[in-house]
Enzyme design. Structure first.
Site, PDB file in Angstrom:
ATOM      1  N   SER A  24       0.745  -1.109  -0.029  1.00 42.62           N
ATOM      2  CA  SER A  24       0.191  -0.556  -0.142  1.00 42.62           C
ATOM      3  C   SER A  24       1.135   1.002  -0.197  1.00 42.62           C
ATOM      4  O   SER A  24       0.534   2.398  -0.493  1.00 42.62           O
ATOM      5  CB  SER A  24      -1.143   0.268   1.246  1.00 42.62           C
ATOM      6  OG  SER A  24      -0.628  -0.677   2.424  1.00 42.62           O
ATOM      7  N   ASN A 111      -2.543  -2.873  13.123  1.00 45.23           N
ATOM      8  CA  ASN A 111      -3.518  -2.714  13.063  1.00 45.23           C
ATOM      9  C   ASN A 111      -4.743  -0.983  13.975  1.00 45.23           C
ATOM     10  O   ASN A 111      -5.214  -0.823  13.206  1.00 45.23           O
ATOM     11  CB  ASN A 111      -4.913  -3.655  13.393  1.00 45.23           C
ATOM     12  CG  ASN A 111      -4.309  -5.039  12.845  1.00 45.23           C
ATOM     13  OD1 ASN A 111      -3.809  -4.755  11.370  1.00 45.23           O
ATOM     14  ND2 ASN A 111      -4.195  -5.836  13.522  1.00 45.23           N
ATOM     15  N   THR A 156     -39.731  26.252 -11.445  1.00 45.41           N
ATOM     16  CA  THR A 156     -40.032  24.676 -10.732  1.00 45.41           C
ATOM     17  C   THR A 156     -39.964  24.154 -12.103  1.00 45.41           C
ATOM     18  O   THR A 156     -40.594  24.406 -13.180  1.00 45.41           O
ATOM     19  CB  THR A 156     -40.980  24.812  -9.842  1.00 45.41           C
ATOM     20  OG1 THR A 156     -42.519  25.405 -10.687  1.00 45.41           O
ATOM     21  CG2 THR A 156     -40.704  25.337  -8.695  1.00 45.41           C
ATOM     22  N   HIS A 157     -39.620  22.867 -11.738  1.00 47.72           N
ATOM     23  CA  HIS A 157     -39.615  21.583 -13.046  1.00 47.72           C
ATOM     24  C   HIS A 157     -38.681  22.081 -14.432  1.00 47.72           C
ATOM     25  O   HIS A 157     -38.630  22.656 -15.217  1.00 47.72           O
ATOM     26  CB  HIS A 157     -41.119  21.425 -13.339  1.00 47.72           C
ATOM     27  CG  HIS A 157     -42.009  21.335 -12.330  1.00 47.72           C
ATOM     28  ND1 HIS A 157     -42.024  19.429 -12.269  1.00 47.72           N
ATOM     29  CD2 HIS A 157     -43.051  21.743 -11.438  1.00 47.72           C
ATOM     30  CE1 HIS A 157     -43.378  19.732 -11.514  1.00 47.72           C
ATOM     31  NE2 HIS A 157     -43.532  20.867 -10.611  1.00 47.72           N
ATOM     32  N   SER A 278     -12.511  26.176 -27.591  1.00 49.46           N
ATOM     33  CA  SER A 278     -12.816  25.326 -28.644  1.00 49.46           C
ATOM     34  C   SER A 278     -11.356  25.043 -29.749  1.00 49.46           C
ATOM     35  O   SER A 278     -11.333  26.392 -30.256  1.00 49.46           O
ATOM     36  CB  SER A 278     -14.131  25.506 -29.508  1.00 49.46           C
ATOM     37  OG  SER A 278     -14.007  24.740 -30.696  1.00 49.46           O
ATOM     38  N   LYS A 284     -16.402  29.874 -29.582  1.00 53.62           N
ATOM     39  CA  LYS A 284     -17.235  28.775 -27.629  1.00 53.62           C
ATOM     40  C   LYS A 284     -15.626  29.196 -26.515  1.00 53.62           C
ATOM     41  O   LYS A 284     -14.799  30.292 -26.786  1.00 53.62           O
ATOM     42  CB  LYS A 284     -16.126  27.984 -27.599  1.00 53.62           C
ATOM     43  CG  LYS A 284     -17.273  27.040 -29.226  1.00 53.62           C
ATOM     44  CD  LYS A 284     -18.273  26.176 -28.409  1.00 53.62           C
ATOM     45  CE  LYS A 284     -19.128  24.951 -28.588  1.00 53.62           C
ATOM     46  NZ  LYS A 284     -19.783  24.772 -27.597  1.00 53.62           N
ATOM     47  N   ASN A 286     -15.877  27.628 -23.598  1.00 51.23           N
ATOM     48  CA  ASN A 286     -16.820  26.774 -22.302  1.00 51.23           C
ATOM     49  C   ASN A 286     -16.139  26.128 -20.858  1.00 51.23           C
ATOM     50  O   ASN A 286     -15.508  26.491 -20.969  1.00 51.23           O
ATOM     51  CB  ASN A 286     -16.755  25.095 -22.888  1.00 51.23           C
ATOM     52  CG  ASN A 286     -16.953  24.613 -24.598  1.00 51.23           C
ATOM     53  OD1 ASN A 286     -18.035  25.453 -24.796  1.00 51.23           O
ATOM     54  ND2 ASN A 286     -15.948  24.363 -25.104  1.00 51.23           N
ATOM     55  N   GLU A 291     -18.565  21.885 -15.549  1.00 54.61           N
ATOM     56  CA  GLU A 291     -18.609  20.589 -16.104  1.00 54.61           C
ATOM     57  C   GLU A 291     -18.264  19.809 -15.279  1.00 54.61           C
ATOM     58  O   GLU A 291     -18.365  18.711 -14.558  1.00 54.61           O
ATOM     59  CB  GLU A 291     -18.747  20.644 -17.885  1.00 54.61           C
ATOM     60  CG  GLU A 291     -19.071  21.209 -18.051  1.00 54.61           C
ATOM     61  CD  GLU A 291     -18.826  21.222 -19.844  1.00 54.61           C
ATOM     62  OE1 GLU A 291     -17.364  22.275 -19.988  1.00 54.61           O
ATOM     63  OE2 GLU A 291     -19.407  20.689 -20.956  1.00 54.61           O
ATOM     64  N   TYR A 318     -10.237  -6.737  12.690  1.00 57.07           N
ATOM     65  CA  TYR A 318      -8.729  -6.023  11.109  1.00 57.07           C
ATOM     66  C   TYR A 318      -8.820  -7.275  10.102  1.00 57.07           C
ATOM     67  O   TYR A 318      -8.549  -8.794  10.428  1.00 57.07           O
ATOM     68  CB  TYR A 318      -7.996  -5.641  11.287  1.00 57.07           C
ATOM     69  CG  TYR A 318      -6.547  -5.675  10.417  1.00 57.07           C
ATOM     70  CD1 TYR A 318      -6.852  -4.534  10.180  1.00 57.07           C
ATOM     71  CD2 TYR A 318      -5.959  -6.491   9.150  1.00 57.07           C
ATOM     72  CE1 TYR A 318      -6.779  -3.928   8.688  1.00 57.07           C
ATOM     73  CE2 TYR A 318      -5.485  -5.433   8.088  1.00 57.07           C
ATOM     74  CZ  TYR A 318      -5.633  -4.974   8.237  1.00 57.07           C
ATOM     75  OH  TYR A 318      -5.252  -3.582   7.060  1.00 57.07           O
ATOM     76  N   GLN A 323      -7.747  -2.273   3.943  1.00 52.73           N
ATOM     77  CA  GLN A 323      -6.548  -1.380   3.119  1.00 52.73           C
ATOM     78  C   GLN A 323      -7.170  -0.332   1.990  1.00 52.73           C
ATOM     79  O   GLN A 323      -6.507   0.267   1.678  1.00 52.73           O
ATOM     80  CB  GLN A 323      -5.011  -2.307   3.435  1.00 52.73           C
ATOM     81  CG  GLN A 323      -4.108  -1.833   2.324  1.00 52.73           C
ATOM     82  CD  GLN A 323      -2.894  -2.600   1.727  1.00 52.73           C
ATOM     83  OE1 GLN A 323      -2.189  -2.370   3.121  1.00 52.73           O
ATOM     84  NE2 GLN A 323      -2.462  -3.237   0.662  1.00 52.73           N
ATOM     85  N   LYS A 326      -8.074   3.601   1.639  1.00 52.82           N
ATOM     86  CA  LYS A 326      -7.556   4.740   1.717  1.00 52.82           C
ATOM     87  C   LYS A 326      -7.651   5.757   0.719  1.00 52.82           C
ATOM     88  O   LYS A 326      -7.564   6.717  -0.186  1.00 52.82           O
ATOM     89  CB  LYS A 326      -5.957   3.922   2.718  1.00 52.82           C
ATOM     90  CG  LYS A 326      -5.670   4.638   3.970  1.00 52.82           C
ATOM     91  CD  LYS A 326      -5.057   3.965   4.123  1.00 52.82           C
ATOM     92  CE  LYS A 326      -4.552   3.073   4.336  1.00 52.82           C
ATOM     93  NZ  LYS A 326      -5.337   2.396   4.850  1.00 52.82           N
TER      94      LYS A 326
HETATM   95  N1  ARG Z   1      -1.568  -1.094   5.685  1.00 48.55           N
HETATM   96  C1  ARG Z   1      -2.381  -1.984   5.992  1.00 48.55           C
HETATM   97  C2  ARG Z   1      -3.388  -0.990   5.950  1.00 48.55           C
HETATM   98  O1  ARG Z   1      -3.291  -0.082   5.377  1.00 48.55           O
HETATM   99  C3  ARG Z   1      -1.892  -1.311   7.685  1.00 48.55           C
HETATM  100  C4  ARG Z   1      -2.384  -2.994   8.703  1.00 48.55           C
HETATM  101  C5  ARG Z   1      -1.677  -3.975   8.702  1.00 48.55           C
HETATM  102  N2  ARG Z   1      -2.191  -4.941   9.138  1.00 48.55           N
HETATM  103  C6  ARG Z   1      -2.204  -6.005   9.137  1.00 48.55           C
HETATM  104  N3  ARG Z   1      -2.096  -6.867   9.954  1.00 48.55           N
HETATM  105  N4  ARG Z   1      -1.463  -7.240   7.885  1.00 48.55           N
HETATM  106  O2  ARG Z   1      -4.781  -1.431   6.446  1.00 48.55           O
END
Ligand code: ARG
Length: 461
Positions: A24, A111, A156-157, A278, A284, A286, A291, A318, A323, A326
């Site tokens: 990660s 964890n 409205t609408h 454009s 144009k 834009n 958007e 966990y 993971q 993120k």
């Molecule tokens: N890179 C892991 C995550 O983002 C960290 C936690 C890892 N924990 C484990 N028991 N392997 O969740």
């Protein structure tokens, strides 16, 4: 070679594909500040509770401070073999200070570490987003003051309904954004409990002081259940839900900007800074920024959906599935931040075409309700009957191919004898908006009062 952080029982290292799917570090490296702050708090607590010597603690803190400087200075080499930010930092610390680094991970696990880091990150992000929301609100309030008397069609609408003031329309978004900020701050309140010290899932036999680390990291208290602490991803889900609602509001506003800036509407001119040309059509301009803001809800809501699906059905505690929280969250929160900034720029630079709005506001028999209200007020006709009479007046105007302002007193009397010339004064769009003084209504006087209220709330003056 097996992993030097946990490879004791492994004969070989991971398959290349395993390393790729497992790592990660490509995205969680942005947690480095939070990770190092968490480790410094943890080491300090371990020393204060006598679990770690003061010398080890000092070496760890000094080493981590150097690692922080390396990462900030761009000289740190991230390693995919070390999986994530936690192990990259710890491994570098070991290179710097030797064995003492190995004592840092006493009474914690990745964890609780990752939950802590991510909470700190989300908390910081919420604080930034709330400031951005308020900056946009202030830009809207400032525009609303300038445009308190500018009359535009209210729809409205998307059909012509009643005239409103442009300032009132802008303040509608200020209200929505106020609730958005409230939702983000509400998520922050519930988020603010420290998972650190929950360890892998069950707590730890060491005599740690979780209140202390919580306090050092600015949390209100430690989490009360270790299983919950390492499994909870509500905090990011809630933030993404609040972010999705905010992005939805921005998307509605962006859509209006797109419509308003078209040649057919011509209500506003967006600045050169937020439009593009454009390559084939020279005329144009834009509204690309609008958007794209309109579109960003897609990935933000996508992140919420994606993470809800990842989390559903996961047994405690966990699992590595988590993971996946993120990447999508970073992307979504970045997108919201960028959208808010773009919106703020567009609002500040947007130039309304007041004449065009005024003309358009009068189209579509928009003051018909004012006629019905006049019949009720001045002639004591029940509203239902007044509505019917007004319908006939509109039909007559349509037949004569004129607006309501173009009807003569004879025309009115032809529909209903009781009507007299006083009716003419309610037919203008100015009279229509000025009359709507009920609390929360569109009258210019209300707009100025609400803008003043918001201004003092936002600037604290
Ligand atoms: N890179 C892991 C995550 O983002 C960290 C936690 C890892 N924990 C484990 N028991 N392997 O969740």
């Amino acid at each position: 070679m097996s992993n030097k952080m946990w490879g004791g029982r492994f004969a070989t290292g991971p398959d290349a594909i395993m390393e790729e799917i497992n790592a990660s570090i490509g995205f969680d490296q942005r947690l480095f500040r939070q990770d190092i702050a968490g480790s410094i708090a943890h080491a300090t607590m371990l020393a204060e509770t006598g679990i770690l010597t003061q010398e080890d603690r000092d070496a760890i803190v000094a080493g981590l401070t150097e690692v922080l400087a390396e990462i900030e200075g761009g000289t740190f080499t991230f390693s995919r073999a070390l999986e994530d930010i936690h192990m990259n930092v710890e491994s570098r610390l070991r290179e710097k200070i030797g064995d003492a680094a190995g004592r840092l991970h006493t009474a914690r696990s990745r964890n609780d570490q990752v939950a802590t880091d991510f909470k700190l990150y989300v908390r910081d992000t919420i604080d930034t987003l709330v400031i951005q929301v308020q900056t946009l609100q202030l830009a809207l309030v400032t525009k609303a003051e300038d445009e308190a008397e500018t009359i535009m069609p209210g729809f409205t609408h998307l059909q012509s309904a009643q005239p409103v003031t442009f300032g009132h329309h802008l303040l509608a978004y200020v209200e929505m954004l106020g609730r958005d900020a409230g939702r983000l701050l509400d998520a922050r309140k519930r988020l603010n409990e420290s998972p650190l010290g929950s360890a892998a899932l069950a707590g730890t036999p060491y005599p740690i002081n979780r209140e202390l680390t919580a306090e050092k990291l600015g949390f209100d208290r430690p989490t009360a259940n270790s299983l919950d602490a390492v499994s909870d991803r509500d905090f990011i889900l809630e933030t993404l839900a609040a972010a999705s609602i905010c992005a939805m509001h921005l998307s509605r506003f962006a859509e209006e900007m797109v419509i308003w800036s078209s040649a057919q509407f011509g209500f506003v001119r967006l600045s050169d800074k937020f439009t593009t040309g454009s390559s084939i059509m020279p005329q144009k301009r834009n509204p690309d920024a609008a958007e794209l803001v309109r579109a960003k809800i897609g990935r933000i809501l996508g992140a919420l959906t994606s993470l809800l699906v990842v989390m559903k059905g996961l047994p405690l505690a966990y699992s590595k599935d988590m993971q996946e929280d993120k990447e999508v969250a970073f992307d979504a929160l970045d997108a919201l931040s960028l959208s808010l900034a773009a919106m703020t720029g567009m609002v500040g630079d947007m130039v309304p075409n007041r004449d065009r709005m005024r003309v358009s506001a009068a189209a579509g028999f928009s003051t018909a309700t004012d006629i019905a209200d006049w019949l009720v007020r001045e002639l004591n006709i029940p509203f239902r009957d007044a509505h019917h009479i007004t319908g006939q007046i509109v039909a007559l105007a349509e037949q004569k191919n004129t607006g309501l302002e173009g009807l003569t007193i004879e025309d009115f009397k032809f529909i209903d004898q009781r009507i007299d010339s006083r009716i003419h004064k309610v037919l203008t769009v100015e009279a229509s908006v000025a009359a709507r003084k009920s609390y929360g209504g569109t009258a210019p006087s209300n707009v100025l009062a609400q803008a003043a209220r918001w201004k003092s709330a936002l600037t604290g003056e």
